[in-house]
Design an enzyme around this catalytic site. Structure first.
Site, PDB file in Angstrom:
ATOM      1  N   ARG A  27      47.340  47.203  47.431  1.00 31.51           N
ATOM      2  CA  ARG A  27      46.514  46.267  46.652  1.00 31.51           C
ATOM      3  C   ARG A  27      46.264  44.952  47.391  1.00 31.51           C
ATOM      4  O   ARG A  27      46.112  43.904  46.768  1.00 31.51           O
ATOM      5  CB  ARG A  27      47.151  45.959  45.281  1.00 31.51           C
ATOM      6  CG  ARG A  27      47.215  47.115  44.324  1.00 31.51           C
ATOM      7  CD  ARG A  27      45.893  47.267  43.579  1.00 31.51           C
ATOM      8  NE  ARG A  27      46.007  48.226  42.492  1.00 31.51           N
ATOM      9  CZ  ARG A  27      46.101  47.878  41.213  1.00 31.51           C
ATOM     10  NH1 ARG A  27      46.097  46.624  40.864  1.00 31.51           N
ATOM     11  NH2 ARG A  27      46.191  48.809  40.303  1.00 31.51           N
ATOM     12  N   ARG A  31      43.029  40.127  43.345  1.00 28.42           N
ATOM     13  CA  ARG A  31      42.848  38.861  42.628  1.00 28.42           C
ATOM     14  C   ARG A  31      43.679  37.690  43.133  1.00 28.42           C
ATOM     15  O   ARG A  31      43.437  36.559  42.749  1.00 28.42           O
ATOM     16  CB  ARG A  31      43.109  39.084  41.135  1.00 28.42           C
ATOM     17  CG  ARG A  31      41.990  39.850  40.451  1.00 28.42           C
ATOM     18  CD  ARG A  31      42.440  40.422  39.139  1.00 28.42           C
ATOM     19  NE  ARG A  31      43.455  41.451  39.371  1.00 28.42           N
ATOM     20  CZ  ARG A  31      44.055  42.137  38.405  1.00 28.42           C
ATOM     21  NH1 ARG A  31      43.783  41.897  37.154  1.00 28.42           N
ATOM     22  NH2 ARG A  31      44.951  43.063  38.707  1.00 28.42           N
ATOM     23  N   ARG A  40      34.051  39.071  42.953  1.00 25.31           N
ATOM     24  CA  ARG A  40      34.165  39.710  41.627  1.00 25.31           C
ATOM     25  C   ARG A  40      33.250  39.024  40.627  1.00 25.31           C
ATOM     26  O   ARG A  40      32.608  39.677  39.814  1.00 25.31           O
ATOM     27  CB  ARG A  40      35.605  39.591  41.110  1.00 25.31           C
ATOM     28  CG  ARG A  40      36.484  40.772  41.281  1.00 25.31           C
ATOM     29  CD  ARG A  40      36.084  41.954  40.416  1.00 25.31           C
ATOM     30  NE  ARG A  40      36.889  42.041  39.209  1.00 25.31           N
ATOM     31  CZ  ARG A  40      36.442  41.773  38.004  1.00 25.31           C
ATOM     32  NH1 ARG A  40      35.209  41.393  37.827  1.00 25.31           N
ATOM     33  NH2 ARG A  40      37.230  41.888  36.962  1.00 25.31           N
ATOM     34  N   ASP A  77      39.101  52.561  43.494  1.00 26.31           N
ATOM     35  CA  ASP A  77      40.164  52.743  42.510  1.00 26.31           C
ATOM     36  C   ASP A  77      40.424  54.229  42.340  1.00 26.31           C
ATOM     37  O   ASP A  77      39.526  55.044  42.557  1.00 26.31           O
ATOM     38  CB  ASP A  77      39.777  52.129  41.157  1.00 26.31           C
ATOM     39  CG  ASP A  77      41.001  51.953  40.277  1.00 26.31           C
ATOM     40  OD1 ASP A  77      41.730  50.962  40.451  1.00 26.31           O
ATOM     41  OD2 ASP A  77      41.266  52.839  39.436  1.00 26.31           O
ATOM     42  N   TYR A 156      46.101  58.864  32.821  1.00 27.59           N
ATOM     43  CA  TYR A 156      45.092  57.947  32.274  1.00 27.59           C
ATOM     44  C   TYR A 156      44.025  58.717  31.494  1.00 27.59           C
ATOM     45  O   TYR A 156      43.491  58.233  30.502  1.00 27.59           O
ATOM     46  CB  TYR A 156      44.442  57.130  33.397  1.00 27.59           C
ATOM     47  CG  TYR A 156      45.390  56.115  34.000  1.00 27.59           C
ATOM     48  CD1 TYR A 156      45.575  54.872  33.410  1.00 27.59           C
ATOM     49  CD2 TYR A 156      46.124  56.403  35.146  1.00 27.59           C
ATOM     50  CE1 TYR A 156      46.466  53.945  33.947  1.00 27.59           C
ATOM     51  CE2 TYR A 156      47.017  55.490  35.692  1.00 27.59           C
ATOM     52  CZ  TYR A 156      47.179  54.262  35.084  1.00 27.59           C
ATOM     53  OH  TYR A 156      48.058  53.350  35.605  1.00 27.59           O
TER      54      TYR A 156
END
Ligand code: CP3
Length: 346
Positions: A27, A31, A40, A77, A156
């Site tokens: 990652r 952010r 973003r 992702d 998920y």
């Protein structure tokens, strides 16, 4: 140690060891970087960045520019795969992914309607990111592609969101084992084709993220984690025999060793709960990657330095790629990431 390929991570995946291990962070584009947050904001949604090669290339390169990591990981992702299968994925700000939960009837329909070429066509922008990235990265930087492991992606799809221990998927697997097996086979096959396409587009190696491997008991781990990953790896190697693959079955604990033996991945990503002694014995069987607790990056100072030193000492005698034991978090201070790279490179 001689540097055979010019890309240190590829040499480690071929069994070489370095006095100073190569380093990248799971990652690493994200952010905690102001330049990521800026892109973003421009793009609107997270998935728009994933499906826009120009933006995805830019954010993949951002951490390389700033920290000079030894690998760039494709920005995307794991949930673009269910999205490509027509199970629409959304990301809710501050909450995470949302999907329509799938049931046995819908699984049967999904398998029936599966159109490999249409799914891969949906993922084409991601493949364009891979080929564009290879053109822009420094020569010595390894380019990593990735996908989610079938089990983790399925958790998920079943729950429709992240849950603390994936109880919905575990329950579904016990109540509907045949439907669940069919879903995992489908995910295995599309993920294999997706990784083959990434490797052909210019990825040097690929990582399979199995973030939820740690919630399964022994027999279920064999059936739902190992078997689908083995099917995936076999299918990739049938087409590309030299493909280099990193497996990251987070939380696999005592099952790590059998995971490597049965799936035949080239390197094992270790989470931070793996002890030095287990890690070293796994390293005798092949390369390891990891395993700093991401919270130590937030803490910084002595906790970070001694955590790094401990890992360098534990894994210094064998093939090792320095990484975290899971993804870096948005709270990570940039100065602490700089501290980490400096400490490892000395
Ligand atoms: O490593 C990288 O820098 C490459 C990009 C990457 C992302 N996700 C970007 C991302 C990779 C390799 C992943 C993998 C991924 N995605 C996993 C496996 C690894 C892990 O962390 O366990 C999982 C389970 C997912 C699914 C996912 N994506 C969740 C649960 C979330 C929400 C949680 C969160 O951190 O917000 C995401 C969102 C996501 N994926 C973000 C990024 C940069 C944040 C989205 C944003 O910018 O708003």
């Amino acid at each position: 140690m001689e540097n055979l390929s010019g890309r240190k991570i590829m040499d480690v995946l071929n069994g070489k060891k370095f006095e100073k291990p190569p380093v990248w962070l799971m990652r690493q584009a994200g952010r905690y970087l102001p330049e990521y947050r800026e892109i973003r904001k421009q793009a609107g949604s997270f998935l728009e960045v994933c499906y826009n090669p120009e933006l995805a290339i830019e954010v993949s390169i951002q951490p390389i520019r700033r920290f000079g990591f030894d690998a760039s990981i494709l920005f995307s992702d794991i949930l673009v795969v269910p999205d490509a299968l027509g199970r629409e994925v959304r990301f809710v700000e501050g909450e995470g992914p949302r999907l329509e939960p799938i049931d046995a009837v819908e699984i049967a329909k999904l398998v029936e309607a599966y159109d490999r070429d249409a799914a891969l066509a949906h993922l084409k922008p991601v493949l364009e990111t891979v080929s564009g990235l290879r053109g822009e990265l420094p020569k010595q930087t390894t380019l990593l592609g990735f996908c989610g492991a079938p089990w983790t992606v399925a958790t998920y799809m079943i729950a429709g969101r992240g849950t603390p221990d994936q109880a919905p998927a575990r329950l579904f697997s016990y109540s509907n084992p045949d439907a669940f097996a069919r879903l995992l086979e489908l995910l295995s096959d599309i993920s294999a084709d997706y990784l083959i396409s990434q490797l052909k587009a210019g990825a040097d190696a690929v990582q399979i993220f199995d973030s939820w491997a740690g919630v399964l008991g022994e027999k279920d781990f064999e059936r739902w984690c190992i078997a689908p990953v083995k099917r995936l790896v076999d299918r990739v190697r049938k087409e590309l025999p030299d493909a280099k693959i990193i497996g990251f079955p987070k939380g696999a604990g005592e099952f790590y060793s059998t995971y490597r033996q049965k799936t035949d991945v080239d390197a094992l990503g270790l989470d931070w709960t793996v002890s030095n002694s287990l890690g070293r014995s796994l390293q005798k069987e092949g390369a390891v990657q990891g395993n700093l607790d991401p919270m130590k990056i937030i803490a910084g100072g002595k906790a970070l330095d001694s955590g790094i030193d401990d890992i360098l000492e534990a894994f210094g005698n064998g093939p090792h790629i320095f990484n975290l034991g899971h993804g870096i978090t948005p709270q990570a201070p940039i100065s602490h990431v700089e501290q980490l790279v400096k400490r490892i490179r000395g």
